[in-house]
Design an enzyme around this catalytic site. Sequence first.
Site, PDB file in Angstrom:
ATOM      1  N   TYR A  54       0.914  -1.385  -0.137  1.00 41.58           N
ATOM      2  CA  TYR A  54       0.134  -0.059  -0.014  1.00 41.58           C
ATOM      3  C   TYR A  54       0.743   1.336  -0.062  1.00 41.58           C
ATOM      4  O   TYR A  54       1.409   1.641   1.113  1.00 41.58           O
ATOM      5  CB  TYR A  54      -0.972  -0.093   1.156  1.00 41.58           C
ATOM      6  CG  TYR A  54      -1.915  -0.944   1.364  1.00 41.58           C
ATOM      7  CD1 TYR A  54      -2.156  -1.850   0.068  1.00 41.58           C
ATOM      8  CD2 TYR A  54      -2.657  -1.439   2.474  1.00 41.58           C
ATOM      9  CE1 TYR A  54      -3.030  -3.018   0.414  1.00 41.58           C
ATOM     10  CE2 TYR A  54      -3.713  -2.432   2.535  1.00 41.58           C
ATOM     11  CZ  TYR A  54      -3.625  -3.347   1.521  1.00 41.58           C
ATOM     12  OH  TYR A  54      -4.771  -4.358   1.331  1.00 41.58           O
ATOM     13  N   HIS A 120      -0.115 -12.019   1.168  1.00 41.07           N
ATOM     14  CA  HIS A 120      -1.297 -11.457   0.419  1.00 41.07           C
ATOM     15  C   HIS A 120      -1.884 -11.960  -0.595  1.00 41.07           C
ATOM     16  O   HIS A 120      -2.711 -11.842  -1.041  1.00 41.07           O
ATOM     17  CB  HIS A 120      -0.321 -10.172  -0.108  1.00 41.07           C
ATOM     18  CG  HIS A 120      -1.429  -8.898  -0.162  1.00 41.07           C
ATOM     19  ND1 HIS A 120      -0.936  -7.770   0.079  1.00 41.07           N
ATOM     20  CD2 HIS A 120      -2.674  -8.739  -0.374  1.00 41.07           C
ATOM     21  CE1 HIS A 120      -1.871  -6.683  -0.115  1.00 41.07           C
ATOM     22  NE2 HIS A 120      -3.064  -7.582  -0.346  1.00 41.07           N
ATOM     23  N   SER A 199     -12.805  -5.282   0.876  1.00 42.17           N
ATOM     24  CA  SER A 199     -13.927  -4.585   0.091  1.00 42.17           C
ATOM     25  C   SER A 199     -15.562  -5.050   0.166  1.00 42.17           C
ATOM     26  O   SER A 199     -16.222  -5.419  -0.757  1.00 42.17           O
ATOM     27  CB  SER A 199     -13.448  -4.943  -1.439  1.00 42.17           C
ATOM     28  OG  SER A 199     -12.300  -4.421  -1.694  1.00 42.17           O
ATOM     29  N   PRO A 200     -15.984  -5.048   1.476  1.00 44.50           N
ATOM     30  CA  PRO A 200     -17.488  -5.333   1.815  1.00 44.50           C
ATOM     31  C   PRO A 200     -18.307  -4.672   1.456  1.00 44.50           C
ATOM     32  O   PRO A 200     -19.380  -5.031   1.179  1.00 44.50           O
ATOM     33  CB  PRO A 200     -17.220  -5.316   3.192  1.00 44.50           C
ATOM     34  CG  PRO A 200     -16.287  -4.665   3.768  1.00 44.50           C
ATOM     35  CD  PRO A 200     -15.161  -4.595   2.924  1.00 44.50           C
ATOM     36  N   GLY A 202     -18.018  -3.442  -2.180  1.00 41.34           N
ATOM     37  CA  GLY A 202     -17.875  -3.695  -3.253  1.00 41.34           C
ATOM     38  C   GLY A 202     -17.067  -2.650  -3.787  1.00 41.34           C
ATOM     39  O   GLY A 202     -17.281  -1.938  -5.166  1.00 41.34           O
ATOM     40  N   ARG A 203     -15.892  -1.997  -3.391  1.00 41.92           N
ATOM     41  CA  ARG A 203     -14.969  -1.041  -3.822  1.00 41.92           C
ATOM     42  C   ARG A 203     -15.516   0.279  -3.895  1.00 41.92           C
ATOM     43  O   ARG A 203     -15.360   1.044  -4.722  1.00 41.92           O
ATOM     44  CB  ARG A 203     -14.149  -1.520  -4.995  1.00 41.92           C
ATOM     45  CG  ARG A 203     -13.408  -2.757  -4.716  1.00 41.92           C
ATOM     46  CD  ARG A 203     -12.594  -3.232  -5.849  1.00 41.92           C
ATOM     47  NE  ARG A 203     -11.899  -4.320  -6.028  1.00 41.92           N
ATOM     48  CZ  ARG A 203     -10.616  -4.614  -5.122  1.00 41.92           C
ATOM     49  NH1 ARG A 203     -10.192  -3.349  -4.721  1.00 41.92           N
ATOM     50  NH2 ARG A 203     -10.228  -5.681  -5.018  1.00 41.92           N
ATOM     51  N   GLY A 204     -16.476   0.439  -2.921  1.00 42.40           N
ATOM     52  CA  GLY A 204     -17.392   1.819  -2.877  1.00 42.40           C
ATOM     53  C   GLY A 204     -18.647   1.814  -3.870  1.00 42.40           C
ATOM     54  O   GLY A 204     -19.670   2.671  -3.578  1.00 42.40           O
TER      55      GLY A 204
END
Length: 328
Positions: A54, A120, A199-200, A202-204
């Site tokens: 990151y 990862h 990503s719960p 959905g990536r926003g």
Amino acid sequence: MARMIAGKELHPVGLGCMNVSWAYGTPPAHEDCVALVNQALDLGYDHLDTARIYGAGKNEALIAEALKGRRNAFFLASKCGIVVEGPKRGVDCSPETIRTAIETSLRTLETDYIDLYYMHRFDPKVPIADSVGEFTRAIEAGKIGTYGVSEWSSPHIREAHAVHPVGAVQTEYSLWTRNVELAVLDTCKELGIPFVAFSPVGRGALCGELKDPSTLEEQDLRTKMPRFNAENWPKNLTLIERFAALAKQAGVTPAQLALKWVLSRGENVHVIPGTTNPQHLTDNYHAAEIDVSQAVLDEAGRLINHDTVAGHRYHDAIRPTIDTEEFA
């Protein structure tokens, strides 16, 4: 309400720290990011998730700077294994790379102990026993509390667990990404492994605020993801608008309904939504305690799922790095 990871009781909503440094366009101003992660602890977040990749270490450095003096207030997770160093790109979970990554993370995070350290991605070039053996040595040396794996298939999780118990499995999971329901979720329940959903929302996308992905910055990872392209997005937006209406009727935000749905999938399930928005940070944290009927959760699941969503979750170049079972 608390759920367990590595023998510690944690709030089921943790904070995914990636996007305060990387991935979804230009990050906020540095001082705003510092304020956000401190606000998270003040609200009650006690599970922070970062990774070496990151921002090429910038995210770990930010956490170290922002939370200096507060290390005992949170459970810290990081990851290694994805390598992006000039022309060298791919997955490397060799013992030497894991050993070096842990030492680098410890220095960058300015701590002598990381609670949870993940591979990862799965590395088919390295025997699982070799990778897990290196983590076992790090655990015995007191450098990490436990190890985890991210985007691994059920058979490989079982193989790792047989060498040394897996502390957590982290994989993408949301209403619109259901791959873990093929095998991984049941495997984690059977073996008593905590499952951490990244990503719960959905990536926003499931927040209902993104109307036109063409307005995203070029460096935003979502511009390369099929679900956000010109062909698939209109179909998905129709679903998202219906989902947002369902959430409004239930008296919650779309993000809260998305998080509540994931948390309802098992008592061992944790979520780590990311955000750069202070109000969303607050809303996400309280998603665990809101009252949503089973009927609403069921309707959400019928509305958005693998069969109704258009497009794969990753573009062609990324798919080979994903070990989690795929739908036919």
